[in-house]
Design an enzyme around this catalytic site. Structure first.
Site, PDB file in Angstrom:
ATOM      1  N   LYS A 142       7.455  -4.872   1.746  1.00  8.27           N
ATOM      2  CA  LYS A 142       6.460  -4.909   0.940  1.00  8.27           C
ATOM      3  C   LYS A 142       6.637  -4.951  -0.518  1.00  8.27           C
ATOM      4  O   LYS A 142       7.498  -4.391  -0.948  1.00  8.27           O
ATOM      5  CB  LYS A 142       5.904  -3.453   1.438  1.00  8.27           C
ATOM      6  CG  LYS A 142       4.318  -3.380   0.920  1.00  8.27           C
ATOM      7  CD  LYS A 142       3.399  -2.164   1.610  1.00  8.27           C
ATOM      8  CE  LYS A 142       2.163  -2.035   0.931  1.00  8.27           C
ATOM      9  NZ  LYS A 142       1.281  -3.294   1.332  1.00  8.27           N
ATOM     10  N   HIS A 195       5.774   2.534   4.296  1.00  9.46           N
ATOM     11  CA  HIS A 195       5.891   0.949   4.876  1.00  9.46           C
ATOM     12  C   HIS A 195       7.174   0.613   5.073  1.00  9.46           C
ATOM     13  O   HIS A 195       8.235   1.104   4.454  1.00  9.46           O
ATOM     14  CB  HIS A 195       5.206  -0.010   3.748  1.00  9.46           C
ATOM     15  CG  HIS A 195       3.713   0.239   3.879  1.00  9.46           C
ATOM     16  ND1 HIS A 195       2.922   1.163   3.445  1.00  9.46           N
ATOM     17  CD2 HIS A 195       2.474  -0.676   4.829  1.00  9.46           C
ATOM     18  CE1 HIS A 195       1.697   1.260   3.656  1.00  9.46           C
ATOM     19  NE2 HIS A 195       1.287   0.102   4.510  1.00  9.46           N
TER      20      HIS A 195
END
Lengths: 250, 250, 250, 250
Positions: free
Chosen positions: C139, C135
């Site tokens: 995050k 990701h």
């Protein structure tokens, strides 16, 4: 053109026997000796070897190299166990035979060496870098030595370039999720039946990523690097550490 | 340290407006002018711009660069349409202002430029090389310009190194299965909804493969390359073709 | 054929406004209402909505669904925050309107749902399974909720099949190298600028590996799943948990 | 629990000798016979074999199966060359021994079979599907039989679902760039030294992609599928075509 006369030391080992075949198959090389444990080094002189491929063990390598250097025989060395003391001793030998070339390489896979080189060169242009290495499940160490070394080289390149710390907003994480920390570079180790030896370096910047992946499927992957070393060491006097120095990368 | 004074030409365009924001956000740069269609070039002199980022169109670029070079303003140029005639004309301008630097780059994505560089460097060490490029299905040309260029660079590197033709025992093939042939390098074009712009260079040798993959997810990926060009062009007099020359790759 | 009459609740939100556009663009659907905060639910009845897409928030969803179920309007629900109590309450509502269908789905990305389904189905045939999720670096949690859920489903499938523990000969490891342990499945989290949301499930057996990879590049990826839910929920009375039940996978 | 009594026909071949080892290594199986060319089939009866693994050749398989079916011995068949006539003949044999089970499978790699199954299941949910297969450069045909079969199954699944043609705005293309057309599915064949047998199915929809990749590194990957077939065929009377029917996928 006369062929380069090559001998293999440690010719009965797994890599050594493969090296014997590779030298035999190369059109510009001639295999003049293949020595195993107990065979006499004098054979190298009688066979007029110009280069040896040294694939024995840490207990034998110093004596073998001392003999070769004294007799003007160049060497490509895959045997490990090099300490500062040993390197100093080799430098002394070489000082007395300045025309002889010796290449010591921890890794003869050209793909692995290029992966490390490219990762180092690219590292300073991207905000984020992580390493994923993937191996068969019989491997005892995690991460692999190659992955740890790759991460160290990346970290050093970023330090030299004054790169900022990597962005990472993680506040809640399971233990281990973000991998091992090798000099600030996250390294993830996957162990999976069916795999052999694989490594990915992932680099990410604004709007783009660059991935460098090396897949090693067989130890025959060492042969092109060993042969390249053989051909280049004869015109490279002195000690060379690492195959990357023979790849003319820049 | 005083900031470098930067102007953007073509500041209303998609890439231009992004460049305006990127210059404003950089701590070592100051945006002193942002010119669109119809704005007067004299503004650049009044604003004491040291570098322009030229992102207009082939019809405007020659006049813009002529003005900049005459006024001692360096330029980073993303506008395309360069012919031998145009380059000759620019060389003449620069000859009269030898202290001015101009960078013309067909691609400001550092990831794309590194992919091409690494592919070129690695190509001669592997028996096989192929290129896969993957884009959204609205793209009109196949292969992409970047993939075709990458294949040409790889082919040139292999020719220079005297590489053997690629091994390929195919005797029965459906039309197109083995891709397009770009100077002897197979290039495969995938068109898939959900993708943006991606490219993989696959290199294979005895027992190993090396894969270099570039994923471009947003045209903001051009900004780090443009800013790097701005910072470097001011100390690089004359014409530089291609961002790779500013990456200190070797 | 008459079009299905669809309303969107939460129509001003990021996903909601996208859902409005997606319903308008679908030839077999007609958008009859798009309600935001403060709009009256009676509009749904006046507009003769047959299905609502519920994309509001945990504070509003129960009231919205209660209204819909009582008025015979089917619902596709993306709002989260479901507890056993809330589900029990919804079951009670539905018991009084047995012809109404409600689909609650934690994930409307068909790619993500298929990845989980395929991983579950394949898990018992391979000795080794690991999950890598990648990701953007903003995050906060690692691993991602989807990756943790995927690992749990894999672990459950292997337990049910009586699979042996995964082979792993690691004896020397840096902290974190082997990832997080989710019910015995190693999960690795990469955080890289330039990425969005990506997940790989790697399965390995004797001599082969199978990799299932999902790349999510935009939240528009939820739309095909939402529209599929709308079309199917009208003929599926009662409560359905998870989009996978509408994919006719076996 | 008594062990299942297994015989291997074609036990001297590359796959056959591997099957012998795999049966011997399995705790729930007992190898009771391993027959090569010229060995008598009566041995199977004397050894009280319950299942045979048939890995011979098209010239021998019909006689072998006729013998087995008449003597109540189940069979797992990897030999190829099946025509409608041959299948009709086998059906006739089986009609007279309705308790006997025969599994004929073109591919015993569970990873390859799952890849095809998952690709078929997923194909109707995505606008775009393409196949990339990658093999060593000594392969004579392109695309591979497995890739062509995968593309056909995908095309059939899309036809059955009424999927729209794939989006593709290509107007200018080099010959071959967009791959081979197999029933409307583009298939790309890469031939690279260092590879063995690999296949990727790429599926793309709005904002997301799903990739299913199979890497085959050794023909030992057939063994788990063969053993699974042996265990299941004894309780599955009649003819079963394809290992997928024993994987309980839905």
């Amino acid at each position: 053109m006369s062929k380069l006369r090559v001998a293999v030391l440690g010719a009965k080992g797994r890599i050594g026997s493969e090296a014997v075949r590779a030298v035999e198959a190369a059109e510009d090389l001639e295999l003049v000796a293949a020595l195993g444990r107990g065979d006499k080094l004098e054979t190298l002189v009688e066979a007029e070897a110009q280069v040896v491929v040294e694939l024995t063990n840490p207990g034998a390598v110093m004596g073998n190299l001392d003999f070769c250097v004294r007799h003007g025989i160049h060497a490509v060395v895959g045997t490990t166990g090099w300490t500062d003391d040993r390197l100093a001793q080799l430098h002394t030998s070489l000082a007395a035979s300045p025309e002889v070339g010796v290449l010591i390489a921890p890794n003869f896979s050209i793909g692995a060496v290029l992966t490390m080189q490219f990762a180092q060169q690219a590292a300073r242009f991207f905000e984020s870098v992580e390493v994923i290495e993937l191996h068969h499940p019989n491997k005892a160490d995690a991460p692999s030595g190659t992955a740890a070394r790759t991460a160290q080289l990346i970290a050093a390149a970023r330090k030299e370039a004054g790169s900022a710390p990597q962005p990472d907003a993680t506040t809640t994480a399971l233990d281990g999720a973000r991998g091992a920390d090798v000099d600030g570079i996250p390294v993830h180790s996957v162990r999976l039946r069916g795999l052999l030896a694989h490594q990915e370096v992932l680099l990410g910047g604004e709007g783009e990523t660059l991935t460098i992946r090396h897949d090693s499927l067989h130890h025959s992957s060492f042969m092109p690097g060993i042969l390249l070393g053989v051909r280049r060491v004869v015109t490279t006097p002195g000690l060379t550490m690492g195959l990357e120095n023979f790849l003319d990368l820049g």
